[in-house]
Motif scaffolding. Sequence first.
Motif, PDB file in Angstrom:
ATOM      1  N   SER A   1      17.024  25.720  39.586  1.00 17.64           N
ATOM      2  CA  SER A   1      16.135  26.039  38.583  1.00 17.64           C
ATOM      3  C   SER A   1      14.741  26.195  39.253  1.00 17.64           C
ATOM      4  O   SER A   1      13.800  27.262  38.785  1.00 17.64           O
ATOM      5  CB  SER A   1      16.126  25.187  37.392  1.00 17.64           C
ATOM      6  OG  SER A   1      17.233  25.256  36.859  1.00 17.64           O
TER       7      SER A   1
ATOM      8  N   ASP B   1      18.397  31.556  33.651  1.00 13.91           N
ATOM      9  CA  ASP B   1      19.079  30.158  33.926  1.00 13.91           C
ATOM     10  C   ASP B   1      20.288  30.181  32.945  1.00 13.91           C
ATOM     11  O   ASP B   1      19.941  30.077  31.811  1.00 13.91           O
ATOM     12  CB  ASP B   1      18.055  29.088  33.857  1.00 13.91           C
ATOM     13  CG  ASP B   1      18.621  27.795  34.410  1.00 13.91           C
ATOM     14  OD1 ASP B   1      19.730  27.389  34.254  1.00 13.91           O
ATOM     15  OD2 ASP B   1      17.755  27.160  35.192  1.00 13.91           O
TER      16      ASP B   1
ATOM     17  N   ASP C   1      21.642  27.766  31.880  1.00 12.79           N
ATOM     18  CA  ASP C   1      21.531  26.448  31.019  1.00 12.79           C
ATOM     19  C   ASP C   1      20.654  26.869  29.906  1.00 12.79           C
ATOM     20  O   ASP C   1      20.913  26.375  28.911  1.00 12.79           O
ATOM     21  CB  ASP C   1      20.902  25.395  31.868  1.00 12.79           C
ATOM     22  CG  ASP C   1      22.021  24.552  32.853  1.00 12.79           C
ATOM     23  OD1 ASP C   1      23.389  24.821  32.491  1.00 12.79           O
ATOM     24  OD2 ASP C   1      21.864  23.833  33.717  1.00 12.79           O
TER      25      ASP C   1
HETATM   26 MG   LIG Z   1      19.002  24.041  36.750  1.00  3.81          MG
END
Ligand SMILES: [Mg+2]
Length: 168
Positions: free
Chosen positions: A17, A33, A35
């Motif tokens: 990230s 990302d 997530d």
């Molecule tokens: Mg990450």
Amino acid sequence: MSKPLCVLVGAPGAGKSTVGQLLAQAYGVPFRDTDADVEATAGKPISEIFIDEGEPHFRAMETAAVAAALAEHDGVLALGGGAVLAEDNRALLAGHTVVYLSVDLSDAVSRVGLGQGRPLLNFNPRATLRFLLDQRRPLYEQVATYTVVTDGRTPEEITAELVELLKG
Ligand SMILES: [Mg+2]
Ligand SMILES: Nc1ncnc2c1ncn2[C@@H]1O[C@H](COP(=O)(O)OP(=O)(O)O)[C@@H](O)[C@H]1O
Ligand SMILES: O=C(O)C1=C[C@@H](OP(=O)(O)O)[C@@H](O)[C@H](O)C1
């Protein structure tokens, strides 16, 4: 249909990230990302998805997020560390430029601290990370176009190496 410039995979604490955002800045392209995509869809943090719906539900959401991002995103894409566990996701990564950010146990432990926001690492992060690294290393290697070692290096150094690597 577009294609990410580069997809980052690797264990929690590898810096996907962090380096992903720096790399996107360096190229002047958007960062995404999976997530964050899952959290936006669920309307809550990953830690709460694990508590309320369980890990299998999170993994199903993650696979949908990976498929959507690979099809739509043309910048830098970071995946969650466990995305490679699903064979469907590994198959989707074929033909993409995938960079495996590798991290050893001690650097991963010091970077993730006490788990913070990573429900799998809430209990005994060191032992869990040791298991995750051993289990997943072959899977990261399987999907990787390139491997970049991150141990003892700053995110800026790693980003500079990636910029060079992706020129070729
Ligand atoms: Mg990450
Ligand atoms: N190369 C690095 N050296 C030191 N700390 C790092 C490095 N890369 C990331 N970090 C730190 O480690 C933590 C986890 O990084 P993150 O980018 O969230 O990793 P990942 O997305 O791979 O789990 C963050 O606190 C971040 O600031
Ligand atoms: O390794 C895993 O299984 C996970 C890693 C996390 O992402 P990062 O690798 O970005 O920490 C996040 O997807 C979730 O907590 C599960």
